[in-house]
Design a protein around this motif. Structure first.
Motif, mmCIF file in Angstrom:
data_model
loop_
_atom_site.group_PDB
_atom_site.id
_atom_site.type_symbol
_atom_site.label_atom_id
_atom_site.label_comp_id
_atom_site.label_asym_id
_atom_site.label_seq_id
_atom_site.Cartn_x
_atom_site.Cartn_y
_atom_site.Cartn_z
ATOM 1 N N PHE A 84 0.789 -1.110 0.097
ATOM 2 C CA PHE A 84 -0.187 0.012 0.034
ATOM 3 C C PHE A 84 0.711 1.316 0.245
ATOM 4 N N GLY A 85 1.753 1.324 -0.772
ATOM 5 C CA GLY A 85 2.662 2.655 -1.013
ATOM 6 C C GLY A 85 3.819 2.588 0.087
ATOM 7 N N GLY A 86 3.655 1.640 0.861
ATOM 8 C CA GLY A 86 4.639 1.963 2.024
ATOM 9 C C GLY A 86 6.214 1.206 1.729
ATOM 10 N N GLY A 87 6.271 0.584 0.516
ATOM 11 C CA GLY A 87 7.452 0.030 0.178
ATOM 12 C C GLY A 87 7.496 -1.467 0.857
ATOM 13 N N PRO A 88 8.676 -1.892 0.808
ATOM 14 C CA PRO A 88 8.887 -3.297 1.221
ATOM 15 C C PRO A 88 8.451 -3.646 2.603
ATOM 16 N N ALA A 89 7.628 -4.892 2.894
ATOM 17 C CA ALA A 89 7.209 -5.169 3.957
ATOM 18 C C ALA A 89 7.389 -6.755 4.234
ATOM 19 N N ARG A 90 7.366 -6.967 5.644
ATOM 20 C CA ARG A 90 7.476 -8.394 6.093
ATOM 21 C C ARG A 90 6.668 -8.664 6.954
ATOM 22 N N LEU A 91 6.047 -9.526 7.070
ATOM 23 C CA LEU A 91 5.135 -10.267 8.232
ATOM 24 C C LEU A 91 6.017 -11.402 9.049
ATOM 25 N N LEU A 92 6.176 -10.779 10.175
ATOM 26 C CA LEU A 92 6.949 -11.714 11.301
ATOM 27 C C LEU A 92 6.030 -12.268 12.197
ATOM 28 N N VAL A 93 6.245 -13.581 12.674
ATOM 29 C CA VAL A 93 5.590 -14.116 13.833
ATOM 30 C C VAL A 93 6.679 -14.702 14.872
ATOM 31 N N GLY A 94 6.181 -14.614 16.106
ATOM 32 C CA GLY A 94 6.924 -15.099 17.015
ATOM 33 C C GLY A 94 6.541 -14.245 18.309
ATOM 34 N N ALA A 95 7.582 -14.642 19.303
ATOM 35 C CA ALA A 95 7.135 -14.203 20.869
ATOM 36 C C ALA A 95 7.623 -12.724 20.643
ATOM 37 N N VAL A 96 6.734 -11.837 21.588
ATOM 38 C CA VAL A 96 7.136 -10.378 21.541
ATOM 39 C C VAL A 96 7.061 -10.150 22.921
ATOM 40 N N LYS A 97 8.407 -9.482 23.373
ATOM 41 C CA LYS A 97 8.396 -9.425 24.795
ATOM 42 C C LYS A 97 7.379 -8.510 25.273
ATOM 43 N N GLY A 98 6.818 -8.720 26.606
ATOM 44 C CA GLY A 98 5.741 -8.057 27.062
ATOM 45 C C GLY A 98 4.470 -8.620 26.698
ATOM 46 N N LEU A 99 4.394 -9.406 25.645
ATOM 47 C CA LEU A 99 2.999 -10.023 25.208
ATOM 48 C C LEU A 99 2.846 -11.506 25.960
ATOM 49 N N ALA A 100 1.662 -11.970 26.194
ATOM 50 C CA ALA A 100 1.512 -13.266 26.684
ATOM 51 C C ALA A 100 1.150 -14.401 25.470
#
Ligand code: ADP
Length: 508
Positions: A84-100
């Motif tokens: 959507f015009g924002g240029g290159p993008a990646r969708l990441l998945v995994g643990a995020v510190k602070g989230l359960a």
């Protein structure tokens, strides 16, 4: 790391394998990484509470700098050359510190590598490309719903507020099988409206720009899209669910919400009982509980000293912690000040917001220094001390989808005095004679949004305050009610069960 190993590592850490329904929450902010309001708290706490009852919940959030910094363990599942015009993008998945729960993080520096408020530029105005930034979020949510992550495909895509509003539209308007969709309204007043010209960049068929679609009075409505295309709609209290179907609080969407009334439910938010607990709160001079209230008296004394109010244990002390605007009824409070003077009560207000209301409160303090104390600004520690030190917490809102401060107040034994609207009406039990006799009363409600009604109720509450036994009983009832997230988690589970009996097969 493969997807199955991701799930396995969660099972190892949490001790409970997420075997239940797969739900993808889509939100534009999440506590403690990015927060502008209650939505962030819900985006963190609801998936966590759902995981604890066996729902396999995950979250999709934009990759703001703070989110990416906490997501160093995440791995890519999808790459895009231009999102959507924002240029290159990646969708990441995994643990995020602070989230359960595991999270999908949408890394797209062109859209999200901006510090500060997620919606506003440094000049305080909306980012001009917000329609693209949040179309991207909804579009990626839809891709996940269609199976973009081969190892984890949600049965339900659950979007929150306008920023996630396009996800159900992308799913409903695409051919092929799709997951069920839910849109939750945290505040109908924020609708994500953009000029009709924005439509061309959203990757949606032109026919969606219609009253029977996402068009709203000639504009593109992101929340309208969520409300029109989602299979179910929820909002954050039962009373607000009713109110938004009426013109007065319907913000122009009441007709659509009435038409969808059978699919609309209200589920009250929970509170984080680990953060808001007078028995463990580090911001209080002395811990207390429903059975031992001396710590509450100590907090009142500290509060009176801090604000140079007379240190009087018998003066009814009213507290208010709020954004300062008309929706919160702050103007009503300013016009009802005579009630505090008449009752020899005290008032402590913490808040920030509209300049004229800030000035009005400051003036009230200058005029009545032994009665009114005001601190302008945001102060988390003081918010806790006020709930502990106050006898009564004021929430005179004109409109309140759910409201948190009355829930904290109940838990801290500061009996809430609230207007009968939205979540306030659903969570505070009025001290009318029948409720007092049954021992269910927890606070004081008034109907009309007028200074006279508020002032009258302040006087009425002060009468109760002076009856020690009744007051003590009401405090005990309030402090022992359960406002944790487990109740809401089960209500959402019931809703999901109405949706997942079979995959929704829908073609464009
Ligand atoms: P809203 O989301 O409409 O602002 P809620 O009652 O749902 O209202 O949530 C408000 C939250 O923000 C509460 O946690 C409250 O304690 C906090 N808050 C509001 N104003 C302040 C302030 N000035 N300082 C500290 N906390 C505040």
């Amino acid at each position: 790391m493969t997807d199955s190993s991701l799930s396995q590592s969660w099972a190892d850490e949490g001790g409970k394998a997420p075997a239940g329904t797969r739900v993808l929450h889509v939100a534009s902010e999440v506590y403690p990484l990015v927060k502008t309001g209650g939505l962030a708290d819900v985006a963190a706490a609801l998936p966590a509470a759902q995981a604890s009852i066996g729902i396999d919940a995950r979250l999709l959030v934009p990759g703001y700098p703070a989110v990416l910094a906490a997501a160093s363990a995440a791995r890519p599942v999808l790459t895009m050359t231009d999102l959507f015009g924002g240029g290159p993008a990646r969708l990441l998945v995994g643990a995020v510190k602070g989230l359960a729960v595991p999270a999908y993080v949408l890394e797209c520096p062109g859209h999200y590598a901006r510090d500060g408020n997620p919606y506003l530029g440094p000049d305080g105005a909306d980012w001009p490309d917000n329609h693209l930034r949040f179309a991207a979020l909804g579009w990626v949510a839809a891709r996940l719903g269609q199976g973009a992550d081969g190892g984890w495909r949600p049965a339900i895509v659950h979007g929150h507020d306008w920023q996630a509003g396009l996800a159900p539209a992308y799913l409903a308007l695409a051919a092929g099988p799709r997951p069920a969709t839910v849109t939750t309204i945290h505040n109908l007043a924020y609708q994500g409206l953009f000029p009709a010209a924005a439509m061309a960049a959203l990757d949606l068929p032109d026919r969606a720009f219609a009253v029977e679609g996402l068009e709203f009075h000639g504009q593109v409505g992101f929340l309208k899209a969520g409300l029109y295309y989602a299979d179910r709609i929820t909002t954050v209290s039962r009373t607000y669910a009713r109110e938004i179907q009426e013109p007065d609080q319907g913000c122009g969407l009441d007709g659509l919400l009435r038409a969808r009334g059978a699919d609309l439910v209200g589920i009250v938010n929970g509170i984080d009982t680990a953060v808001w607990d007078p028995a463990t709160d580090p911001h209080l001079p002395l811990a207390y509980s429903a059975d031992r209230l001396d710590g509450k008296a100590a907090a009142k004394q500290v509060l009176q000293q801090r604000f140079d109010l007379p240190v009087d244990p018998h003066a009814p002390l009213f507290g208010m912690v709020t954004r300062l605007n008309r929706m919160k009824g702050v103007d009503l409070l300013i016009d009802a000040l005579h009630a505090f003077i008449q009752q020899r009560a005290q008032l402590v207000v913490l808040g920030s917001g509209d300049r004229d209301l800030e000035a009005g409160l400051r003036w009230a303090m200058v005029e009545n220094p032994r009665i009114v104390a005001v601190q302008l600004g945001y102060d988390e520690a003081l918010a806790h001390l006020i709930q502990a030190g106050a006898d009564i917490t004021l929430v005179p809102s004109r409109s309140e989808p759910c409201g948190l401060t009355q829930l904290y107040a109940l838990r801290y034994g500061a009996l809430p005095l609230v207007r009968r609207t939205g979540g306030l009406a659903d969570t505070v039990v009025n001290a009318d004679p029948a409720n007092v006799a049954m021992g269910t009363a927890t606070g004081f409600l008034f109907n009309d949004p007028t200074p006279a009604a508020l002032a009258g109720t302040i006087g009425w509450a002060c009468g109760f305050y002076r009856d020690h036994d009744v007051w003590r009983r009401m405090q005990h009832t309030a402090m022992t009610r359960d406002f944790g997230w487990s109740v809401a988690a089960r209500d959402y589970d019931r809703l999901y069960r109405t949706l997942v009996s079979g995959e929704m097969a829908q073609t464009a």
